[in-house]
Design a protein around this motif. Structure first.
Motif, PDB file in Angstrom:
ATOM      1  N   VAL A 336       1.053  -1.385   0.059  1.00 33.79           N
ATOM      2  CA  VAL A 336       0.191   0.240  -0.207  1.00 33.79           C
ATOM      3  C   VAL A 336       1.175   1.135   0.128  1.00 33.79           C
ATOM      4  CG1 VAL A 336      -1.532   1.318   1.739  1.00 33.79           C
ATOM      5  CG2 VAL A 336      -2.487  -1.442   1.674  1.00 33.79           C
ATOM      6  N   GLN A 337       1.626   0.813   1.292  1.00 35.01           N
ATOM      7  CA  GLN A 337       2.904   2.420   0.954  1.00 35.01           C
ATOM      8  C   GLN A 337       3.267   2.499  -0.877  1.00 35.01           C
ATOM      9  OE1 GLN A 337       6.707   2.081   2.827  1.00 35.01           O
ATOM     10  NE2 GLN A 337       5.905   3.300   4.226  1.00 35.01           N
ATOM     11  N   VAL A 338       3.773   1.223  -1.821  1.00 29.89           N
ATOM     12  CA  VAL A 338       4.329   1.952  -2.830  1.00 29.89           C
ATOM     13  C   VAL A 338       3.046   1.983  -3.740  1.00 29.89           C
ATOM     14  CG1 VAL A 338       5.450   0.270  -4.588  1.00 29.89           C
ATOM     15  CG2 VAL A 338       6.177   0.025  -2.369  1.00 29.89           C
ATOM     16  N   THR A 339       1.944   1.751  -4.045  1.00 30.46           N
ATOM     17  CA  THR A 339       1.543   1.857  -4.328  1.00 30.46           C
ATOM     18  C   THR A 339       0.423   3.689  -4.381  1.00 30.46           C
ATOM     19  OG1 THR A 339      -0.121   1.374  -3.014  1.00 30.46           O
ATOM     20  CG2 THR A 339       0.449  -0.050  -4.931  1.00 30.46           C
ATOM     21  N   ASP A 340       0.991   3.992  -3.546  1.00 27.41           N
ATOM     22  CA  ASP A 340       0.258   5.548  -3.128  1.00 27.41           C
ATOM     23  C   ASP A 340       1.394   6.046  -3.048  1.00 27.41           C
ATOM     24  OD1 ASP A 340      -1.891   4.309  -1.422  1.00 27.41           O
ATOM     25  OD2 ASP A 340      -1.133   4.774   0.760  1.00 27.41           O
ATOM     26  N   LEU A 341       2.276   5.854  -2.654  1.00 31.55           N
ATOM     27  CA  LEU A 341       4.170   7.122  -3.494  1.00 31.55           C
ATOM     28  C   LEU A 341       3.939   6.566  -4.545  1.00 31.55           C
ATOM     29  CD1 LEU A 341       6.404   7.917  -2.660  1.00 31.55           C
ATOM     30  CD2 LEU A 341       7.281   6.316  -2.896  1.00 31.55           C
ATOM     31  N   LEU A 342       3.367   5.945  -5.778  1.00 30.85           N
ATOM     32  CA  LEU A 342       3.469   5.226  -7.213  1.00 30.85           C
ATOM     33  C   LEU A 342       2.769   6.822  -7.144  1.00 30.85           C
ATOM     34  CD1 LEU A 342       4.451   2.403  -8.340  1.00 30.85           C
ATOM     35  CD2 LEU A 342       5.675   3.871  -7.630  1.00 30.85           C
ATOM     36  N   GLU A 343       1.190   6.828  -6.603  1.00 30.70           N
ATOM     37  CA  GLU A 343       0.332   7.737  -7.742  1.00 30.70           C
ATOM     38  C   GLU A 343       0.538   9.640  -7.099  1.00 30.70           C
ATOM     39  OE1 GLU A 343      -4.243   9.076  -6.106  1.00 30.70           O
ATOM     40  OE2 GLU A 343      -3.969   7.437  -6.827  1.00 30.70           O
ATOM     41  N   VAL A 344       1.423   9.765  -6.171  1.00 32.99           N
ATOM     42  CA  VAL A 344       1.927  10.576  -5.790  1.00 32.99           C
ATOM     43  C   VAL A 344       2.681  11.445  -6.687  1.00 32.99           C
ATOM     44  CG1 VAL A 344       2.982  12.127  -3.778  1.00 32.99           C
ATOM     45  CG2 VAL A 344       1.390  11.200  -3.439  1.00 32.99           C
ATOM     46  N   GLU A 345       3.704   9.982  -7.240  1.00 29.93           N
ATOM     47  CA  GLU A 345       4.916  10.884  -7.704  1.00 29.93           C
ATOM     48  C   GLU A 345       4.379  10.498  -9.242  1.00 29.93           C
ATOM     49  OE1 GLU A 345       8.616   8.969  -5.706  1.00 29.93           O
ATOM     50  OE2 GLU A 345       8.553   7.367  -7.246  1.00 29.93           O
ATOM     51  N   GLY A 346       3.187  10.107  -9.923  1.00 34.99           N
ATOM     52  CA  GLY A 346       3.185  10.087 -11.313  1.00 34.99           C
ATOM     53  C   GLY A 346       2.090  11.234 -11.768  1.00 34.99           C
ATOM     54  N   LEU A 347       1.063  11.587 -10.124  1.00 28.17           N
ATOM     55  CA  LEU A 347       0.874  13.021 -10.934  1.00 28.17           C
ATOM     56  C   LEU A 347       1.899  14.353 -10.898  1.00 28.17           C
ATOM     57  CD1 LEU A 347      -2.059  12.758  -7.637  1.00 28.17           C
ATOM     58  CD2 LEU A 347      -2.337  12.916 -10.810  1.00 28.17           C
ATOM     59  N   GLN A 348       3.039  14.236  -9.766  1.00 26.76           N
ATOM     60  CA  GLN A 348       4.128  14.911  -9.551  1.00 26.76           C
ATOM     61  C   GLN A 348       4.945  15.303 -11.383  1.00 26.76           C
ATOM     62  OE1 GLN A 348       4.311  17.392  -7.586  1.00 26.76           O
ATOM     63  NE2 GLN A 348       5.360  18.442  -8.764  1.00 26.76           N
ATOM     64  N   LYS A 349       5.054  13.959 -12.100  1.00 27.88           N
ATOM     65  CA  LYS A 349       5.485  13.946 -12.821  1.00 27.88           C
ATOM     66  C   LYS A 349       4.255  14.663 -14.020  1.00 27.88           C
ATOM     67  CE  LYS A 349       8.879   9.758 -12.173  1.00 27.88           C
ATOM     68  NZ  LYS A 349       8.028   8.284 -12.620  1.00 27.88           N
ATOM     69  N   PHE A 350       3.754  14.362 -14.150  1.00 29.28           N
ATOM     70  CA  PHE A 350       2.508  15.157 -15.238  1.00 29.28           C
ATOM     71  C   PHE A 350       2.364  16.716 -14.492  1.00 29.28           C
ATOM     72  CE2 PHE A 350      -0.205  11.383 -16.699  1.00 29.28           C
ATOM     73  CZ  PHE A 350       1.303  10.859 -17.105  1.00 29.28           C
ATOM     74  N   ASP A 351       2.467  17.286 -13.374  1.00 29.04           N
ATOM     75  CA  ASP A 351       2.266  18.347 -13.301  1.00 29.04           C
ATOM     76  C   ASP A 351       3.523  19.544 -14.078  1.00 29.04           C
ATOM     77  OD1 ASP A 351       0.698  19.634 -11.742  1.00 29.04           O
ATOM     78  OD2 ASP A 351       0.647  18.191 -10.166  1.00 29.04           O
ATOM     79  N   ASP A 352       4.464  18.857 -13.377  1.00 31.37           N
ATOM     80  CA  ASP A 352       6.347  19.469 -13.875  1.00 31.37           C
ATOM     81  C   ASP A 352       5.692  19.273 -15.872  1.00 31.37           C
ATOM     82  OD1 ASP A 352       7.035  19.040 -11.407  1.00 31.37           O
ATOM     83  OD2 ASP A 352       8.392  17.611 -11.205  1.00 31.37           O
ATOM     84  N   SER A 353       5.333  17.673 -16.132  1.00 31.00           N
ATOM     85  CA  SER A 353       5.643  18.074 -17.537  1.00 31.00           C
ATOM     86  C   SER A 353       4.796  19.598 -18.162  1.00 31.00           C
ATOM     87  CB  SER A 353       5.170  17.098 -18.403  1.00 31.00           C
ATOM     88  OG  SER A 353       6.106  15.985 -18.200  1.00 31.00           O
ATOM     89  N   TRP A 354       3.647  19.150 -17.631  1.00 32.96           N
ATOM     90  CA  TRP A 354       2.482  20.386 -17.892  1.00 32.96           C
ATOM     91  C   TRP A 354       3.323  22.207 -17.182  1.00 32.96           C
ATOM     92  CZ3 TRP A 354      -1.671  20.632 -20.248  1.00 32.96           C
ATOM     93  CH2 TRP A 354      -2.763  21.639 -20.246  1.00 32.96           C
ATOM     94  N   SER A 355       4.060  21.599 -15.944  1.00 31.55           N
ATOM     95  CA  SER A 355       4.108  23.372 -16.546  1.00 31.55           C
ATOM     96  C   SER A 355       5.648  23.442 -16.984  1.00 31.55           C
ATOM     97  CB  SER A 355       5.523  23.374 -14.323  1.00 31.55           C
ATOM     98  OG  SER A 355       4.780  23.296 -13.647  1.00 31.55           O
TER      99      SER A 355
END
Length: 369
Positions: A336-355
């Motif tokens: 659960v810790q791994v998959t929760d982290l991956l969701e947060v990181e995935g959203l951040q990667k797309f946020d960074d690309s959008w910026s």
């Protein structure tokens, strides 16, 4: 002539979608060529893909200049560029769409990553993008956050086809399927033709291995090292079991009898990150009927060159997959810790690309004035 390896994968029941799109691919004829030669029957996009495409500058300068003359701001310009690419790609895939009765020939476009925690904002932009692209074979991508679940149901209820993205955990995947079924039930109540609504659930694979393998390496035992490179496939295989179970339920069968389509699992993040692993691992080991595999070009070409397609690689693998995840848990790694982290990181990667995309287009607009 077509490629025998991609044809073999298609014959297994896998829809091959390309995880990339650009103006150059569209105008050069390369995208159409992949349909004819590589059995490609769809396209997915995301903020990172568009940032790379538009950031390259190839094929977009005159379009950005036109947006500048029209007085469009940065976000409106991005919408113009991305929806034009998606609409044109939809036209290229129109024949595939018609011949597959709408199952394939799909081109996905994602809502802004900043809306991932905004249910109402996601619903509003999903409708806007659907109307702007104005093609029946478009799909709107919505992240599978907690806030995204109601947005998925509401968008499906409007008769809009949805690609649910950034799924990492089996628990969230079950919630995504439920959100789809809720949307279909609402769509039926609103009088929509359920047969026209399609959806895929994008279950991410390689990022699971990347995170879990790094943790296994820190454990450093023989048992831990032997488990490296196995978590992603095991997780996805159990997702397929979940798909099979939930769409065999009485609730789902009732909707299917009324014309609804199952929400197919889509294997995303299928480019292998670890050079020690086979470069077609997440293709050949996840081949099964009623699935989609969206591949970056390098993975597609590796499949075409040397992929060993052996038919259905998932059915019957569930016990082994469960044992793999249990063994990883026994090494002290929290799923659960791994998959929760991956969701947060995935959203951040797309946020960074959008910026980055906003910065790129902003500069181009200024230079066009």
């Amino acid at each position: 002539m077509g490629n025998e390896r991609t044809a073999a994968l298609s014959a297994t029941g896998v829809s091959i979608w390309l995880d990339d799109l650009s103006r150059t691919r569209i105008e050069s004829g390369q995208l159409a060529e992949l349909i004819d030669t590589m059995n490609v029957v769809g396209v997915t996009t995301n903020p990172t893909i568009f940032q790379k495409a538009i950031g390259s500058g190839e094929g977009y300068d005159h379009r950005i200049a036109d947006c500048a003359k029209r007085g469009l701001d940065v976000k409106a310009t991005i919408t113009e560029l991305t929806t034009a690419d998606v609409a044109d790609a939809c036209d290229i895939f129109a024949g595939v769409f018609d011949s597959s009765d709408g199952k394939d020939g799909r081109v996905s476009i994602e809502v802004e990553p900043g809306l991932a925690r905004d249910t109402a904002g996601t619903i509003a932009q999903a409708k806007q993008l659907w109307e702007k692209v104005d093609r029946p074979n478009a799909m709107i991508k919505i992240p599978a956050t907690v806030e995204g679940l109601e947005a998925i149901s509401a968008t499906i209820a409007e008769g809009i086809s949805v690609n649910v993205t950034l799924i990492f955990s089996l628990q969230r995947y079950r919630q995504v399927i439920n959100a789809y079924l809720v949307g279909l039930e609402r769509a039926r109540g609103a009088g929509h033709d359920l047969s026209k609504i399609h959806s895929v659930a994008s279950f991410f694979v390689s990022r699971v291995d990347t995170e879990i393998d790094s943790r296994l390496a820190k454990v450093g035992t023989t048992e831990a090292n032997e488990l490296r490179g196995q978590a992603g496939v095991a997780n996805a295989r159990l997702a397929y079991e979940t798909f099979d179970q939930m769409f065999s339920s009485e609730r789902a069968r009732l909707l299917i009898e009324l014309g609804a389509n199952p929400q197919r699992p889509l294997w995303a993040s299928t480019g292998v990150k670890d050079p020690a692993l086979p470069d077609t691992l997440y293709v050949t080991e996840l081949a099964a009927p009623q699935t989609v595999n969206t591949m970056p070009e390098a993975t597609l070409m590796a499949l075409a060159d040397h992929g060993d397609v052996r038919g259905d690689a998932i059915t019957g693998s569930y016990l082994d997959a469960n044992q793999t995840l249990n063994a990883i848990d026994a090494q002290g790694i929290d799923y659960v810790q791994v998959t929760d982290l991956l969701e947060v990181e995935g959203l951040q990667k797309f946020d960074d690309s959008w910026s980055e995309l906003v910065s790129t287009v902003s500069r181009a607009l200024q230079e066009s004035l």
